[in-house]
Design a protein around this motif. Sequence first.
Motif, PDB file in Angstrom:
ATOM      1  N   LEU A 117      23.812  17.926 -27.067  1.00 41.81           N
ATOM      2  CA  LEU A 117      23.318  18.412 -28.362  1.00 41.81           C
ATOM      3  C   LEU A 117      23.878  17.365 -29.459  1.00 41.81           C
ATOM      4  CD1 LEU A 117      25.519  21.539 -27.724  1.00 41.81           C
ATOM      5  CD2 LEU A 117      22.780  21.504 -27.867  1.00 41.81           C
ATOM      6  N   CYS A 121      22.172  20.282 -34.202  1.00 49.50           N
ATOM      7  CA  CYS A 121      21.634  21.205 -33.303  1.00 49.50           C
ATOM      8  C   CYS A 121      22.335  22.788 -33.712  1.00 49.50           C
ATOM      9  CB  CYS A 121      22.106  21.015 -32.077  1.00 49.50           C
ATOM     10  SG  CYS A 121      20.643  19.896 -31.073  1.00 49.50           S
ATOM     11  N   TRP A 175      17.210  15.632 -25.157  1.00 52.01           N
ATOM     12  CA  TRP A 175      18.024  16.574 -24.983  1.00 52.01           C
ATOM     13  C   TRP A 175      17.806  17.440 -23.773  1.00 52.01           C
ATOM     14  CZ3 TRP A 175      21.388  15.189 -28.567  1.00 52.01           C
ATOM     15  CH2 TRP A 175      20.632  14.288 -29.858  1.00 52.01           C
ATOM     16  N   GLU A 177      19.787  19.390 -20.181  1.00 50.75           N
ATOM     17  CA  GLU A 177      20.746  20.266 -19.522  1.00 50.75           C
ATOM     18  C   GLU A 177      20.598  20.144 -18.100  1.00 50.75           C
ATOM     19  OE1 GLU A 177      22.700  23.417 -17.571  1.00 50.75           O
ATOM     20  OE2 GLU A 177      20.856  23.069 -17.371  1.00 50.75           O
ATOM     21  N   THR A 227      12.768  21.036 -21.676  1.00 47.13           N
ATOM     22  CA  THR A 227      13.804  20.975 -22.587  1.00 47.13           C
ATOM     23  C   THR A 227      14.154  22.464 -23.016  1.00 47.13           C
ATOM     24  OG1 THR A 227      15.087  20.021 -24.259  1.00 47.13           O
ATOM     25  CG2 THR A 227      12.730  20.238 -24.603  1.00 47.13           C
ATOM     26  N   THR A 229      15.831  22.665 -25.878  1.00 46.47           N
ATOM     27  CA  THR A 229      16.134  22.438 -27.160  1.00 46.47           C
ATOM     28  C   THR A 229      14.683  22.295 -27.997  1.00 46.47           C
ATOM     29  OG1 THR A 229      18.166  21.290 -26.830  1.00 46.47           O
ATOM     30  CG2 THR A 229      17.138  20.856 -28.941  1.00 46.47           C
ATOM     31  N   HIS A 273      13.788  28.385 -25.005  1.00 49.09           N
ATOM     32  CA  HIS A 273      14.818  27.437 -25.690  1.00 49.09           C
ATOM     33  C   HIS A 273      16.038  28.141 -26.326  1.00 49.09           C
ATOM     34  CE1 HIS A 273      10.652  25.495 -26.827  1.00 49.09           C
ATOM     35  NE2 HIS A 273      11.274  24.632 -26.168  1.00 49.09           N
ATOM     36  N   PHE A 275      18.525  26.218 -27.859  1.00 53.51           N
ATOM     37  CA  PHE A 275      18.952  25.382 -28.844  1.00 53.51           C
ATOM     38  C   PHE A 275      17.921  25.159 -29.797  1.00 53.51           C
ATOM     39  CE2 PHE A 275      21.715  24.906 -25.139  1.00 53.51           C
ATOM     40  CZ  PHE A 275      22.868  25.587 -25.616  1.00 53.51           C
ATOM     41  N   ALA A 276      18.309  24.532 -30.962  1.00 51.74           N
ATOM     42  CA  ALA A 276      16.976  23.991 -31.893  1.00 51.74           C
ATOM     43  C   ALA A 276      17.532  22.979 -32.827  1.00 51.74           C
ATOM     44  CB  ALA A 276      16.564  25.224 -33.028  1.00 51.74           C
ATOM     45  N   ARG A 277      16.841  21.905 -33.215  1.00 49.71           N
ATOM     46  CA  ARG A 277      17.105  21.001 -33.949  1.00 49.71           C
ATOM     47  C   ARG A 277      15.862  20.394 -35.032  1.00 49.71           C
ATOM     48  NH1 ARG A 277      16.219  15.445 -32.257  1.00 49.71           N
ATOM     49  NH2 ARG A 277      18.345  14.895 -33.350  1.00 49.71           N
TER      50      ARG A 277
END
Length: 298
Positions: A117, A121, A175, A177, A227, A229, A273, A275-277
Amino acid sequence: MHEMTDEELLWRASMVPKIIEYPFERTPKVAFMFLVRGELPLAPLWERFFRGNEGLYSIYIHCLPSFHGTMPEGSVFHGRNIPSKEVEWGKVNMIEAERRLLANALLDFSNQRFVLLSESCIPLFNFPTIYDYLIDSNKTFVESYDLPGPVGQGRYNKKMKPEITLENWRKGSQWFEMDRELAIEVVSDLVYFPIFVKYCKPPCYSDEHYLPTFVGMKYGWKNSNRTLTWVDWSKGGPHPSKFGRYEINNDFLNRLRNGQPCEYNGEKTNTCHLFARKFLPMALDRLLRFAPKLMEFN
């Protein structure tokens, strides 16, 4: 903190127990690895996210060595900085930092999933939802795809042959995992990473190609090729869109939480998703207003 060199750290992290069954009680944990420049401006949101879930997560922070700020003693981020080195956008030391984070996290045998992250994020769901999604997954989440053209195949250097051919060359999001098995292979890689160090220089960017290529070549069978993210590239350019306070509302956050269908453990789902950014510091007040209730934080 420790005083190990990178070489000793990677060596220690690469060890695999020969006895598979653990001789002690162990609760699987998710390692949240933050690759940041310095401050964690969205820390109050993450504090709400982690609250009440102690023992199910670990936190590791890699920031620039020149940053000397600290988090309050009561924070989940207090004392979580690892020994770091300089990181520059577009340089191979970005991957070195990612491997450093993975290696530190691998020293804790309870860490079974590893997510990278940034300071921009945010989580899109509450901790139990994200924890179960990761721990129960039978795949890893490293985006890896073949892209014709100058920013994809055009970045390949033929000097990488024979170990890496153009047919092997992949691109994807930085990004990631991954599970423990793949994390060990990444920190143990003495074949492909040195090739990237030698031959992937701007306009080749290792953070967009090393893991997608390595995972695609060696572990594609266990990878989802996506991903977790979310990021908005719709405006074009070398960097994604940024979001301040005026973009944040329930409708916007729900769109991120319920995107296009994807596959999870062989089934179709709209939870693609977690997470986000990229969210700016000025978005924090609105995130604290909408996110906890929407995501049902404790």
